[in-house]
Design a protein around this motif. Structure first.
Motif, PDB file in Angstrom:
ATOM      1  N   GLU A   1       0.846  -1.182   0.000  1.00 34.69           N
ATOM      2  CA  GLU A   1       0.000   0.000   0.000  1.00 34.69           C
ATOM      3  C   GLU A   1       0.887   1.239   0.000  1.00 34.69           C
ATOM      4  O   GLU A   1       2.009   1.214   0.525  1.00 34.69           O
ATOM      5  N   GLY A   2       0.397   2.303  -0.576  1.00 39.11           N
ATOM      6  CA  GLY A   2       1.168   3.542  -0.607  1.00 39.11           C
ATOM      7  C   GLY A   2       0.274   4.758  -0.760  1.00 39.11           C
ATOM      8  O   GLY A   2      -0.774   4.702  -1.410  1.00 39.11           O
ATOM      9  N   ASP A   3       0.687   5.840  -0.146  1.00 34.37           N
ATOM     10  CA  ASP A   3      -0.006   7.114  -0.253  1.00 34.37           C
ATOM     11  C   ASP A   3       1.003   8.175  -0.687  1.00 34.37           C
ATOM     12  O   ASP A   3       2.128   8.227  -0.171  1.00 34.37           O
ATOM     13  N   VAL A   4       0.602   9.011  -1.637  1.00 32.07           N
ATOM     14  CA  VAL A   4       1.447  10.090  -2.131  1.00 32.07           C
ATOM     15  C   VAL A   4       0.747  11.414  -1.852  1.00 32.07           C
ATOM     16  O   VAL A   4      -0.398  11.624  -2.266  1.00 32.07           O
ATOM     17  N   TYR A   5       1.440  12.301  -1.137  1.00 27.24           N
ATOM     18  CA  TYR A   5       0.918  13.628  -0.846  1.00 27.24           C
ATOM     19  C   TYR A   5       1.767  14.640  -1.616  1.00 27.24           C
ATOM     20  O   TYR A   5       2.987  14.741  -1.390  1.00 27.24           O
ATOM     21  N   ASP A   6       1.136  15.381  -2.530  1.00 28.19           N
ATOM     22  CA  ASP A   6       1.858  16.387  -3.290  1.00 28.19           C
ATOM     23  C   ASP A   6       0.959  17.590  -3.530  1.00 28.19           C
ATOM     24  O   ASP A   6      -0.128  17.693  -2.945  1.00 28.19           O
ATOM     25  N   GLY A   7       1.407  18.502  -4.389  1.00 31.49           N
ATOM     26  CA  GLY A   7       0.619  19.687  -4.679  1.00 31.49           C
ATOM     27  C   GLY A   7       0.755  20.773  -3.633  1.00 31.49           C
ATOM     28  O   GLY A   7      -0.142  21.613  -3.485  1.00 31.49           O
ATOM     29  N   PHE A   8       1.877  20.803  -2.893  1.00 27.70           N
ATOM     30  CA  PHE A   8       2.068  21.829  -1.869  1.00 27.70           C
ATOM     31  C   PHE A   8       2.535  23.134  -2.508  1.00 27.70           C
ATOM     32  O   PHE A   8       3.183  23.149  -3.554  1.00 27.70           O
ATOM     33  N   ASP A   9       2.238  24.251  -1.829  1.00 24.75           N
ATOM     34  CA  ASP A   9       2.726  25.532  -2.326  1.00 24.75           C
ATOM     35  C   ASP A   9       4.166  25.738  -1.850  1.00 24.75           C
ATOM     36  O   ASP A   9       4.760  24.881  -1.215  1.00 24.75           O
ATOM     37  N   GLY A  10       4.733  26.880  -2.167  1.00 26.42           N
ATOM     38  CA  GLY A  10       6.144  27.120  -1.893  1.00 26.42           C
ATOM     39  C   GLY A  10       6.465  27.684  -0.531  1.00 26.42           C
ATOM     40  O   GLY A  10       7.582  28.166  -0.313  1.00 26.42           O
ATOM     41  N   ASP A  11       5.520  27.657   0.419  1.00 26.82           N
ATOM     42  CA  ASP A  11       5.777  28.257   1.730  1.00 26.82           C
ATOM     43  C   ASP A  11       6.663  27.387   2.624  1.00 26.82           C
ATOM     44  O   ASP A  11       7.339  27.897   3.508  1.00 26.82           O
ATOM     45  N   PHE A  12       6.643  26.076   2.394  1.00 25.92           N
ATOM     46  CA  PHE A  12       7.400  25.160   3.240  1.00 25.92           C
ATOM     47  C   PHE A  12       8.688  24.797   2.518  1.00 25.92           C
ATOM     48  O   PHE A  12       8.671  24.083   1.517  1.00 25.92           O
ATOM     49  N   THR A  13       9.813  25.274   3.010  1.00 22.54           N
ATOM     50  CA  THR A  13      11.102  25.054   2.360  1.00 22.54           C
ATOM     51  C   THR A  13      12.013  24.216   3.253  1.00 22.54           C
ATOM     52  O   THR A  13      11.744  24.010   4.438  1.00 22.54           O
ATOM     53  N   LEU A  14      13.122  23.768   2.663  1.00 22.01           N
ATOM     54  CA  LEU A  14      14.013  22.826   3.339  1.00 22.01           C
ATOM     55  C   LEU A  14      14.631  23.395   4.608  1.00 22.01           C
ATOM     56  O   LEU A  14      14.911  22.650   5.558  1.00 22.01           O
ATOM     57  N   ASP A  15      14.840  24.695   4.679  1.00 23.16           N
ATOM     58  CA  ASP A  15      15.452  25.289   5.868  1.00 23.16           C
ATOM     59  C   ASP A  15      14.566  25.144   7.103  1.00 23.16           C
ATOM     60  O   ASP A  15      15.050  25.270   8.239  1.00 23.16           O
ATOM     61  N   SER A  16      13.264  24.860   6.907  1.00 21.33           N
ATOM     62  CA  SER A  16      12.359  24.687   8.045  1.00 21.33           C
ATOM     63  C   SER A  16      12.645  23.405   8.820  1.00 21.33           C
ATOM     64  O   SER A  16      12.292  23.295   9.995  1.00 21.33           O
ATOM     65  N   VAL A  17      13.266  22.426   8.160  1.00 24.15           N
ATOM     66  CA  VAL A  17      13.546  21.141   8.817  1.00 24.15           C
ATOM     67  C   VAL A  17      15.038  20.815   8.766  1.00 24.15           C
ATOM     68  O   VAL A  17      15.435  19.682   9.010  1.00 24.15           O
ATOM     69  N   GLU A  18      15.858  21.794   8.459  1.00 28.25           N
ATOM     70  CA  GLU A  18      17.296  21.563   8.361  1.00 28.25           C
ATOM     71  C   GLU A  18      17.881  21.272   9.734  1.00 28.25           C
ATOM     72  O   GLU A  18      17.482  21.844  10.740  1.00 28.25           O
ATOM     73  N   ARG A  19      18.853  20.388   9.785  1.00 31.37           N
ATOM     74  CA  ARG A  19      19.537  20.082  11.024  1.00 31.37           C
ATOM     75  C   ARG A  19      21.006  19.811  10.735  1.00 31.37           C
ATOM     76  O   ARG A  19      21.389  19.456   9.632  1.00 31.37           O
ATOM     77  N   SER A  20      21.833  19.962  11.758  1.00 31.43           N
ATOM     78  CA  SER A  20      23.264  19.722  11.598  1.00 31.43           C
ATOM     79  C   SER A  20      23.557  18.239  11.679  1.00 31.43           C
ATOM     80  O   SER A  20      23.026  17.536  12.536  1.00 31.43           O
ATOM     81  N   ALA A  21      24.418  17.756  10.795  1.00 35.37           N
ATOM     82  CA  ALA A  21      24.819  16.352  10.792  1.00 35.37           C
ATOM     83  C   ALA A  21      26.084  16.179  11.617  1.00 35.37           C
ATOM     84  O   ALA A  21      26.833  17.128  11.849  1.00 35.37           O
ATOM     85  N   PRO A  22      26.361  14.953  12.108  1.00 35.53           N
ATOM     86  CA  PRO A  22      27.623  14.701  12.815  1.00 35.53           C
ATOM     87  C   PRO A  22      28.817  15.021  11.920  1.00 35.53           C
ATOM     88  O   PRO A  22      28.728  14.996  10.693  1.00 35.53           O
ATOM     89  N   ARG A  23      29.923  15.302  12.537  1.00 35.53           N
ATOM     90  CA  ARG A  23      31.130  15.656  11.792  1.00 35.53           C
ATOM     91  C   ARG A  23      31.510  14.538  10.811  1.00 35.53           C
ATOM     92  O   ARG A  23      31.542  13.368  11.178  1.00 35.53           O
TER      93      ARG A  23
END
Length: 222
Positions: A186-208
């Protein structure tokens, strides 16, 4: 488990049980640089004017279990051996979640390539590593369960003899294998989002050194 009532006869019962669990988190940085006009081309380098970037994050878990049971016997008489076995098996692969998030670049950017080294280089510059330039594209949530049943039966006859001055043997037998495999996905695909949510909203620092390539000049970015 093995039982020998005498030197010529042997019974056995063999079983196998195995369990495995794998949890995977995978991050991908993709640059599709062969778009737009090609400028300043040489034998080993060039510039494309409309490159695109994509960031993918996959998180999944997979549980596997395997069971096999075989019952068999072997009888030796003179220079001959008669053997037979029957076995059953069951395998299960359960993927309770297989989720993937996708962010794509909102605007095309200029990218260069250089193939003069063994590990050739593609460089998208600052726009490729700018988290604010990637818009949320889609979320895929999937799950799957695969089951397989196995039935095997085998009988063999082996006879040792001399072929002239050389010892040897001849052997005949028969084998049956039956498999029944079911897969439920089974699978669900959610798309059709506008441009308000960008990658910097969930960005995090990775280990060295978490994102490190074989060639230090590959930049993965956020």
């Amino acid at each position: 488990l093995e039982f020998r009532p005498n030197d010529d006869l042997k019974f056995y019962w063999r079983n196998l049980w195995n369990e495995f669990r794998d949890t995977e988190e995978r991050q991908q940085a993709i640059i599709d640089y062969r778009n737009g006009d090609l400028l300043d081309q040489t034998a080993t380098s060039g510039t494309f004017t409309e490159a695109e970037g994509e960031r993918l994050v996959k998180y999944r878990r997979e549980d596997q279990s395997i069971f096999n049971s075989t019952l068999g016997a072997e009888y030796q008489f003179g220079s001959s051996t008669l053997s037979g076995s029957i076995g059953v098996g069951q395998a299960d692969q359960d993927t309770p979640f297989d989720n993937e998030w996708s962010f794509t670049s909102s605007d095309p950017f200029v990218a260069t390539y250089d193939t003069s080294r063994f590990f050739w280089r593609v460089d998208g510059g600052a726009p490729f590593v700018d988290a604010t330039a990637y818009e949320f594209n889609e979320l895929v949530r999937a799950r799957q369960d695969v089951e397989e049943d196995l039935l095997q039966a085998q009988v063999d006859f082996n006879h040792e003899m001399d072929f002239g001055a050389y010892p040897g043997y001849w052997k005949v037998g028969a084998k049956f294998t039956g498999r029944d495999k079911d897969s439920d996905a089974e699978g669900d695909v959610y798309d059709g989002f506008d441009g308000d949510f960008t990658l910097d909203s969930v960005e995090r620092s990775a280990p060295r050194n978490f994102l490190r390539s074989v060639a230090s000049y590959y930049t993965f970015g956020p």
